[in-house]
Write an enzyme that holds these catalytic residues in place. Structure first.
Site, mmCIF file in Angstrom:
data_model
loop_
_atom_site.group_PDB
_atom_site.id
_atom_site.type_symbol
_atom_site.label_atom_id
_atom_site.label_comp_id
_atom_site.label_asym_id
_atom_site.label_seq_id
_atom_site.Cartn_x
_atom_site.Cartn_y
_atom_site.Cartn_z
ATOM 1 C CG ASP A 178 -2.121 0.934 1.081
ATOM 2 O OD1 ASP A 178 -3.171 0.530 0.560
ATOM 3 O OD2 ASP A 178 -1.974 2.092 1.499
ATOM 4 C CE1 TYR A 308 -5.610 6.795 -0.373
ATOM 5 C CE2 TYR A 308 -5.013 6.873 1.941
ATOM 6 C CZ TYR A 308 -5.379 6.151 0.824
ATOM 7 O OH TYR A 308 -5.502 4.788 0.906
ATOM 8 C CG HIS A 359 -4.602 -4.095 0.225
ATOM 9 N ND1 HIS A 359 -3.760 -3.758 -0.813
ATOM 10 C CD2 HIS A 359 -4.603 -3.019 1.065
ATOM 11 C CE1 HIS A 359 -3.282 -2.544 -0.617
ATOM 12 N NE2 HIS A 359 -3.770 -2.073 0.513
#
Length: 385
Positions: A178, A308, A359
């Site tokens: 990630d 982000y 994930h």
């Protein structure tokens, strides 16, 4: 240069406030016969919150986490929290593991003993690692940045300082998934002389492929990736759009409502794991709630969303990675990369297609993950066997 020992000690005031909030919930409606297609399913979340209110024991989980050797030190004005567990083999290889969102350094808690003490888990003691697991800035028990532009590139520079200046390793290994994949690739791009190799479980969303409009320049696999990624962004990427554009607006609600926070995070654990729609197949209620609690007790959902934004607005190009790279790809992960693209952009020396997992790799399949880490880094050790 000061490194201070750290123990997690959440105040009773924070826990009492949480208990009050989950005793006074205003639940939304849900359409009849609705499942998870519109977001976190109401009955599931009510059940999880009921367990949270009546049975979950943060103090027990806190004690488990405090069994690891934890520290904090200041790097570039940010207090960085990290686990540092020494290997129990004859020549441990230093390894820094970087997590992503919506998890935390807890992503790697199951594999720390597998990597530091392989002999106690059926492995070879010569495969041991010194394991360093930092919390990203603004995540968990690292401090929240006060200024913008704390992105994957800047974190990679911080990690280089952590490993060399703070911990004294002249050369080390790195792995991540990630956001941790991006940080690890920037480490490799900017400090190749410091790294034996890097190990990744994903390479993120490949935006240049999504943006490409000339089918003739793409292989069939790359074109399929472009179409799949575009569809995924349209159907699943709403969280990314808001966190990359309006993180502050989102932070008000999720910082104030533990149930809102639980709904936001839990939906991603279900969507991105290899659980076939049933979270209980991969995660216990305690595991899910402890991840949520790390965000709640530190009030860091806002600062994690800001990363982000900074990644979307201030990342420099990364270029070709010359450092030897291992890719371990789990079938239920988000947007598996085309092999041709990976080979053109990374010095891939090991490519593993895992039989299962999603994930949250090290949480879902710790043995598979640890075995691949050991195998990839084995040739880089000073001894051979």
């Amino acid at each position: 240069m000061t490194i201070e020992r750290f123990q997690i000690q959440v105040s009773d005031e924070i826990l009492n406030d949480l208990q009050y909030r989950i005793n006074h919930i205003r639940w939304p409606d849900q359409l009849e016969n609705a499942d998870w297609e519109r977001g976190t399913e109401l009955n599931y979340l009510k059940s999880l919150v009921s367990y949270w209110r009546d049975h979950y024991d943060w103090r027990a989980q806190e004690a488990k986490l405090n069994r690891f050797s934890q520290f904090r030190c200041k790097i570039d004005g940010i207090d960085v929290h990290f686990v540092h567990e020494r290997g129990k083999g004859p020549d441990p290889l230093p390894l820094i593991l970087t997590h992503g969102w919506p998890d935390s350094s807890l992503r790697y808690q199951k594999i720390i003993p597998l990597l530091t003490d392989p002999a106690s888990h059926g492995g070879n003691p010569e495969d041991s690692f010194d394991v360093i697991v930092p919390s990203l800035p603004g995540f968990g028990f690292s401090s929240r940045p006060k200024h913008p532009r704390v992105n994957n590139f800047r974190v990679a520079e911080m990690w280089a300082k952590l490993m060399t200046e703070k911990l004294g390793y002249s050369k080390f290994a790195a792995a991540g998934g990630d956001m941790g994949s991006g940080v690890t690739r920037y480490l490799a791009a900017n400090h190749p002389e410091r790294l034996y190799g890097i190990h990744l479980t994903d390479i993120g969303i490949i935006r240049d492929l999504i943006a490409s409009s000339d089918q003739g320049t793409l292989s069939e696999e790359e074109w399929q990736y472009k179409n799949k990624a575009s569809a995924w962004m349209a159907q699943e990427g709403g969280y990314m759009s808001i966190q990359s554009t309006r993180p502050q607006t989102l932070a008000y609600g999720l910082s104030d409502s533990p149930v809102g926070l639980a709904g936001w995070i839990t939906e991603k654990f279900r969507s991105w794991s290899d659980c076939n729609g049933d979270l209980a197949q991969k995660f216990s209620e305690d595991e899910l709630l402890t991840h949520i609690m790390v965000y709640w007790v530190t009030n860091t959902i806002g600062s994690t969303a800001h990363m982000y934004y900074d990644n979307a607005h201030s990342l420099p190009p990364i270029g070709y990675i010359e450092v030897p790279t291992g890719l371990a790809l789990f079938p239920a992960d988000i947007l598996l990369p085309p092999k041709e693209w990976a080979m053109r952009n990374l010095n891939v020396t090991r490519w593993t297609s895992m039989p299962r997992g999603g994930h949250f790799t090290a949480l879902e399949e710790p043995e598979l993950f640890a075995d691949d880490i050991r195998a990839f880094f084995r040739p880089f050790r000073t001894k051979s066997w």
